[in-house]
Design a protein around this motif. Structure first.
Motif, PDB file in Angstrom:
ATOM      1  N   LEU A  98       0.816  -1.214   0.000  1.00  0.00           N
ATOM      2  CA  LEU A  98       0.000   0.000   0.000  1.00  0.00           C
ATOM      3  C   LEU A  98       0.849   1.262   0.000  1.00  0.00           C
ATOM      4  O   LEU A  98       0.417   2.294  -0.505  1.00  0.00           O
ATOM      5  CB  LEU A  98      -0.941   0.022   1.215  1.00  0.00           C
ATOM      6  CG  LEU A  98      -2.140  -0.902   1.179  1.00  0.00           C
ATOM      7  CD1 LEU A  98      -2.854  -0.892   2.525  1.00  0.00           C
ATOM      8  CD2 LEU A  98      -3.085  -0.508   0.060  1.00  0.00           C
ATOM      9  N   ILE A  99       2.058   1.189   0.557  1.00  0.00           N
ATOM     10  CA  ILE A  99       2.899   2.392   0.656  1.00  0.00           C
ATOM     11  C   ILE A  99       3.274   2.921  -0.731  1.00  0.00           C
ATOM     12  O   ILE A  99       2.952   4.068  -1.056  1.00  0.00           O
ATOM     13  CB  ILE A  99       4.142   2.135   1.531  1.00  0.00           C
ATOM     14  CG1 ILE A  99       3.706   1.799   2.965  1.00  0.00           C
ATOM     15  CG2 ILE A  99       5.073   3.348   1.519  1.00  0.00           C
ATOM     16  CD1 ILE A  99       4.821   1.282   3.853  1.00  0.00           C
ATOM     17  N   PRO A 100       3.936   2.138  -1.593  1.00  0.00           N
ATOM     18  CA  PRO A 100       4.252   2.679  -2.922  1.00  0.00           C
ATOM     19  C   PRO A 100       3.002   2.931  -3.760  1.00  0.00           C
ATOM     20  O   PRO A 100       2.956   3.891  -4.546  1.00  0.00           O
ATOM     21  CB  PRO A 100       5.150   1.616  -3.557  1.00  0.00           C
ATOM     22  CG  PRO A 100       4.900   0.364  -2.783  1.00  0.00           C
ATOM     23  CD  PRO A 100       4.496   0.791  -1.407  1.00  0.00           C
ATOM     24  N   PHE A 101       1.972   2.095  -3.582  1.00  0.00           N
ATOM     25  CA  PHE A 101       0.723   2.288  -4.319  1.00  0.00           C
ATOM     26  C   PHE A 101       0.107   3.633  -3.964  1.00  0.00           C
ATOM     27  O   PHE A 101      -0.286   4.402  -4.849  1.00  0.00           O
ATOM     28  CB  PHE A 101      -0.246   1.143  -4.004  1.00  0.00           C
ATOM     29  CG  PHE A 101      -1.590   1.272  -4.673  1.00  0.00           C
ATOM     30  CD1 PHE A 101      -1.747   0.964  -6.015  1.00  0.00           C
ATOM     31  CD2 PHE A 101      -2.701   1.703  -3.957  1.00  0.00           C
ATOM     32  CE1 PHE A 101      -2.984   1.086  -6.643  1.00  0.00           C
ATOM     33  CE2 PHE A 101      -3.936   1.822  -4.561  1.00  0.00           C
ATOM     34  CZ  PHE A 101      -4.078   1.521  -5.917  1.00  0.00           C
ATOM     35  N   ALA A 102       0.029   3.953  -2.676  1.00  0.00           N
ATOM     36  CA  ALA A 102      -0.560   5.212  -2.226  1.00  0.00           C
ATOM     37  C   ALA A 102       0.225   6.411  -2.757  1.00  0.00           C
ATOM     38  O   ALA A 102      -0.367   7.404  -3.194  1.00  0.00           O
ATOM     39  CB  ALA A 102      -0.625   5.260  -0.704  1.00  0.00           C
ATOM     40  N   GLU A 103       1.545   6.314  -2.739  1.00  0.00           N
ATOM     41  CA  GLU A 103       2.377   7.419  -3.236  1.00  0.00           C
ATOM     42  C   GLU A 103       2.123   7.669  -4.725  1.00  0.00           C
ATOM     43  O   GLU A 103       1.947   8.812  -5.156  1.00  0.00           O
ATOM     44  CB  GLU A 103       3.850   7.121  -2.988  1.00  0.00           C
ATOM     45  CG  GLU A 103       4.223   7.135  -1.520  1.00  0.00           C
ATOM     46  CD  GLU A 103       5.608   6.586  -1.240  1.00  0.00           C
ATOM     47  OE1 GLU A 103       6.287   6.105  -2.183  1.00  0.00           O
ATOM     48  OE2 GLU A 103       6.022   6.621  -0.060  1.00  0.00           O
ATOM     49  N   LYS A 104       2.091   6.601  -5.514  1.00  0.00           N
ATOM     50  CA  LYS A 104       1.870   6.737  -6.956  1.00  0.00           C
ATOM     51  C   LYS A 104       0.456   7.240  -7.259  1.00  0.00           C
ATOM     52  O   LYS A 104       0.276   8.123  -8.099  1.00  0.00           O
ATOM     53  CB  LYS A 104       2.075   5.394  -7.660  1.00  0.00           C
ATOM     54  CG  LYS A 104       3.492   4.932  -7.731  1.00  0.00           C
ATOM     55  CD  LYS A 104       3.520   3.608  -8.468  1.00  0.00           C
ATOM     56  CE  LYS A 104       4.836   2.915  -8.364  1.00  0.00           C
ATOM     57  NZ  LYS A 104       4.820   1.627  -9.045  1.00  0.00           N
ATOM     58  N   VAL A 105      -0.535   6.670  -6.593  1.00  0.00           N
ATOM     59  CA  VAL A 105      -1.918   7.060  -6.862  1.00  0.00           C
ATOM     60  C   VAL A 105      -2.171   8.489  -6.392  1.00  0.00           C
ATOM     61  O   VAL A 105      -2.887   9.248  -7.056  1.00  0.00           O
ATOM     62  CB  VAL A 105      -2.912   6.065  -6.224  1.00  0.00           C
ATOM     63  CG1 VAL A 105      -4.336   6.563  -6.337  1.00  0.00           C
ATOM     64  CG2 VAL A 105      -2.779   4.717  -6.897  1.00  0.00           C
ATOM     65  N   ASN A 106      -1.565   8.893  -5.289  1.00  0.00           N
ATOM     66  CA  ASN A 106      -1.730  10.266  -4.817  1.00  0.00           C
ATOM     67  C   ASN A 106      -1.145  11.256  -5.829  1.00  0.00           C
ATOM     68  O   ASN A 106      -1.755  12.289  -6.121  1.00  0.00           O
ATOM     69  CB  ASN A 106      -1.100  10.454  -3.440  1.00  0.00           C
ATOM     70  CG  ASN A 106      -1.537  11.734  -2.787  1.00  0.00           C
ATOM     71  OD1 ASN A 106      -2.717  12.064  -2.758  1.00  0.00           O
ATOM     72  ND2 ASN A 106      -0.583  12.481  -2.252  1.00  0.00           N
ATOM     73  N   ALA A 107       0.023  10.942  -6.367  1.00  0.00           N
ATOM     74  CA  ALA A 107       0.628  11.805  -7.391  1.00  0.00           C
ATOM     75  C   ALA A 107      -0.241  11.845  -8.650  1.00  0.00           C
ATOM     76  O   ALA A 107      -0.443  12.915  -9.247  1.00  0.00           O
ATOM     77  CB  ALA A 107       2.034  11.315  -7.729  1.00  0.00           C
ATOM     78  N   ALA A 109      -3.506  11.342  -8.794  1.00  0.00           N
ATOM     79  CA  ALA A 109      -4.726  12.079  -8.467  1.00  0.00           C
ATOM     80  C   ALA A 109      -4.484  13.587  -8.543  1.00  0.00           C
ATOM     81  O   ALA A 109      -5.322  14.330  -9.064  1.00  0.00           O
ATOM     82  CB  ALA A 109      -5.229  11.689  -7.078  1.00  0.00           C
ATOM     83  N   ALA A 110      -3.351  14.036  -8.049  1.00  0.00           N
ATOM     84  CA  ALA A 110      -3.021  15.469  -8.099  1.00  0.00           C
ATOM     85  C   ALA A 110      -2.820  15.920  -9.548  1.00  0.00           C
ATOM     86  O   ALA A 110      -3.326  16.972  -9.945  1.00  0.00           O
ATOM     87  CB  ALA A 110      -1.772  15.750  -7.270  1.00  0.00           C
TER      88      ALA A 110
END
Length: 138
Positions: A98-107, A109-110
């Motif tokens: 979830l850590i790398p997934f969240a970082e990529k998806v957050n970027a 989304a922005a």
């Protein structure tokens, strides 16, 4: 912006996703996409939302899910909201991914100016520290 809705099975996560998707359809000037595993939300989510059964596309794993979400954003510039049900069933049970997934998806989304909400069937205490900033509990 990315949001993870967490809670154990039966805690009301899917109900919150349905409410969020229907509210997004009512207020969005663009498109709302709901990614699900199976076809269980067909009658609960407003027909104006685009329902996608991820099983039909053979998507498995965090990288594949990220690529799928990226493709949705790339293929349609006016997607305002994406909701993902059963995230861990798609990605696999390893919460550390979830850590790398969240970082990529957050970027993503922005960059795409899209709200992305993922349901995680796990207790907040079990979620890795690097992801907790994105959590909304049921």
């Amino acid at each position: 912006m990315i949001t993870f809705i967490t809670g154990k099975k039966g805690s009301g996560k899917t109900k919150k996703l349905i409410e969020g998707a229907n509210a997004a359809v009512a207020s969005s000037k663009g498109n709302v996409v709901v990614i699900e595993k199976g076809l269980k939300l067909t009658y609960d989510v407003d027909h104006a939302a685009r329902l996608i059964d991820i099983e039909a596309y053979g998507i498995k794993g965090a990288e594949a899910l990220f690529g799928f979400i990226s493709g949705i954003c790339a293929g349609n510039y006016d997607v305002t909201d994406i909701f993902v049900d059963s995230t861990l069933k798609i990605m696999g049970p390893d919460l550390q991914q979830l850590i790398p997934f969240a970082e990529k998806v957050n970027a993503l989304a922005a960059m795409a100016n899209t709200n992305i909400t993922c349901l995680i069937s796990a207790d907040k205490a079990d979620i890795p520290d690097g992801v907790r900033q994105y959590i909304t509990e049921v």
